[in-house]
Design a protein around this motif. Structure first.
Motif, PDB file in Angstrom:
ATOM      1  N   UNK A  41       0.730  -0.875   0.191  1.00 18.26           N
ATOM      2  CA  UNK A  41      -0.281  -0.215   0.084  1.00 18.26           C
ATOM      3  C   UNK A  41       0.523   1.350  -0.151  1.00 18.26           C
ATOM      4  N   UNK A  42       1.951   1.255   0.897  1.00 20.83           N
ATOM      5  CA  UNK A  42       2.780   2.246   0.030  1.00 20.83           C
ATOM      6  C   UNK A  42       3.696   1.999  -0.924  1.00 20.83           C
ATOM      7  N   UNK A  43       3.979   1.633  -0.792  1.00 19.23           N
ATOM      8  CA  UNK A  43       4.584   1.398  -2.318  1.00 19.23           C
ATOM      9  C   UNK A  43       3.742   2.024  -3.590  1.00 19.23           C
ATOM     10  N   UNK A  44       2.887   1.565  -2.780  1.00 20.45           N
ATOM     11  CA  UNK A  44       1.331   2.250  -4.301  1.00 20.45           C
ATOM     12  C   UNK A  44       1.482   3.308  -3.990  1.00 20.45           C
ATOM     13  N   UNK A  45       1.324   4.249  -2.852  1.00 20.76           N
ATOM     14  CA  UNK A  45       0.909   5.340  -3.148  1.00 20.76           C
ATOM     15  C   UNK A  45       2.078   5.911  -3.411  1.00 20.76           C
ATOM     16  N   UNK A  46       3.413   5.946  -2.645  1.00 21.46           N
ATOM     17  CA  UNK A  46       4.825   6.196  -3.269  1.00 21.46           C
ATOM     18  C   UNK A  46       4.469   6.953  -4.748  1.00 21.46           C
ATOM     19  N   UNK A  47       4.341   5.280  -5.544  1.00 21.17           N
ATOM     20  CA  UNK A  47       4.274   5.571  -6.869  1.00 21.17           C
ATOM     21  C   UNK A  47       2.794   6.753  -7.138  1.00 21.17           C
TER      22      UNK A  47
END
Length: 421
Positions: A42-48
């Motif tokens: 989720x964090x990775x997706x939000x960063x991108x």
């Protein structure tokens, strides 16, 4: 491994209809992917800048790890429901889908077809349904996905059901057994728990529909067929072929034959998960040792079977193929690589015998000059080197193949009859 009966499940449907998200959601809801992994994605997706893609990320990261590998292995995504232990054989992505569906060590028994509520039946939806039928999938569960994008309206849901039923009727899929479920893989509606957003729907959730699938009968009474994946030399034991039992039973003491290498002997030991076992059944991955067989006598792509009923080796074979993608046309004389079980052999299409109307299965044209993307046909094939393959009517597990060329799967098919050498 679970004590529950096992099912292979394909998740099929058009590329942007939410298959990855649904698979991620199923793994999450059944506790197969821990919460912290989802959080990390989720964090990775939000960063991108792709918030909300966390479930799809779970799948895509696995996909990427696979993309780097060269083997056509299936990423085994497994999850348990109350009734079954499932392996998802399709990890979304069109190319993989076809390869895995066909040469995957596992033929899918059933499938979930994902159709987006805001888009309806799309080109790949048709193709996947036709393939599913050609490859003998018995039951379809239809997940009408992205209900959140159409404000959970029953009218949108019904419209999609109508389109899908028309499609199923066209390819002669029995629609009586088909279950339709309105879902949002993204929000979780009707996947594991009934949703308040669809109070007009009183059918099962997606997981309940999966629990209701009929149990697959393991092909134990068919003759033994065990395609070889690798051959190892292990000190103290000797030569150990490794593979998955597709049909029949492998017992210690059996006399077996490896085709097309045409060598054989007596099974001395069978090992599974590093333990010696007296026998192995369909679905078991085993290593075994055969008296008198050396490392150079057999190879990947060979099939092990009983000495008195050895695997067929084709001089030529007749097959029904579906062309998925080819830049031009396919004519007699074309020689792509056929992937069947663990074998990869260049084969020549000697003749195109009939063109089949995909919607009815009837013969549309005898001896056509060529076939192209979207066509289904009956062809005669000559392997360029020995290939062990079986008619899919007799041993379906060894009767289907994918045809690859130029780095992609261009067609899929099943063997109708084998002219043995």
């Amino acid at each position: 491994m679970s004590d529950k009966p096992h099912q292979n499940l394909a998740i099929i449907g058009h590329v942007d209809h939410g298959k990855s998200t649904l698979v991620g959601r199923l793994l999450f809801e059944t506790g197969s992917v821990p919460e912290h992994v989802i959080e990390q994605h989720r964090e990775e997706a939000e960063e991108k800048g792709k918030g909300g893609f966390e479930f799809a990320y779970v799948m895509d990261n696995l996909a990427e790890e696979r993309e780097r590998g060269v083997t056509i292995d299936i990423a085994h995504q497994e999850f348990d429901t109350d009734e079954y232990y499932f392996t998802i054989v399709d990890c979304p992505g069109h190319r993989d889908f076809v390869k895995n569906m066909i040469t995957g060590a596992s033929q899918a028994d059933n499938a979930v077809l994902v159709v987006a509520a805001d888009d309806g039946v799309a080109p790949q939806t048709r193709e996947h349904v036709f393939l599913a039928r050609t490859l003998g999938i018995n039951e379809l569960i239809i997940g009408v996905n992205k209900m959140d994008l159409v404000d959970y309206q029953e009218s949108s849901y019904k419209e999609v059901i109508g389109e899908v039923e028309d499609l199923l009727n066209q390819v002669r899929f029995a629609t009586d057994d088909t279950t339709f479920v309105p879902i949002s893989a993204f929000e979780g509606d009707n996947v594991a728990e009934a949703s308040e957003n669809t109070d007009w729907y009183d059918g099962p959730t997606l997981l309940e529909s999966l629990n209701d699938l009929p149990e697959a009968e393991p092909p134990t009474d068919a003759p033994l067929r065990l395609p070889i994946q690798d051959v190892y030399t292990i000190s103290g034991i000797g030569t150990v072929p490794v593979g998955r039992v597709e049909t029949g039973i492998l017992n210690t003491g059996d006399n077996v034959s490896f085709q097309p290498s045409d060598v054989g002997g007596e099974v001395k030991t069978v090992e599974m998960h590093h333990e010696e076992v007296p026998k192995a059944e369909p679905g078991d991955n085993v290593g075994f040792n055969v008296r008198g067989i050396g490392k150079d006598d057999i190879r990947r792509g060979d099939v092990c079977g009983p000495a008195d009923d050895p695997p067929s080796v084709a001089e030529t074979f007749k097959a029904q193929v579906v062309v998925m993608q080819h830049p031009s046309v396919i004519t007699a004389g074309y020689t792509p690589v056929f992937h069947a079980h663990t074998a990869q052999v260049a084969c020549t299409i000697e003749s195109i015998d009939q063109k089949i109307d995909p919607s009815s299965g009837e013969v549309a044209e005898e001896n056509p000059d060529f076939i192209k993307s979207g066509d289904a046909a009956v062809v005669t094939v000559r392997p360029q080197k020995p290939l062990s393959i079986e008619p899919s009517g007799e041993i379906p597990e060894l009767g289907s193949f994918a045809i690859r060329d130029m780095g992609q799967t261009i067609a899929a098919g099943k063997v109708l009859e084998v002219n043995e050498r």
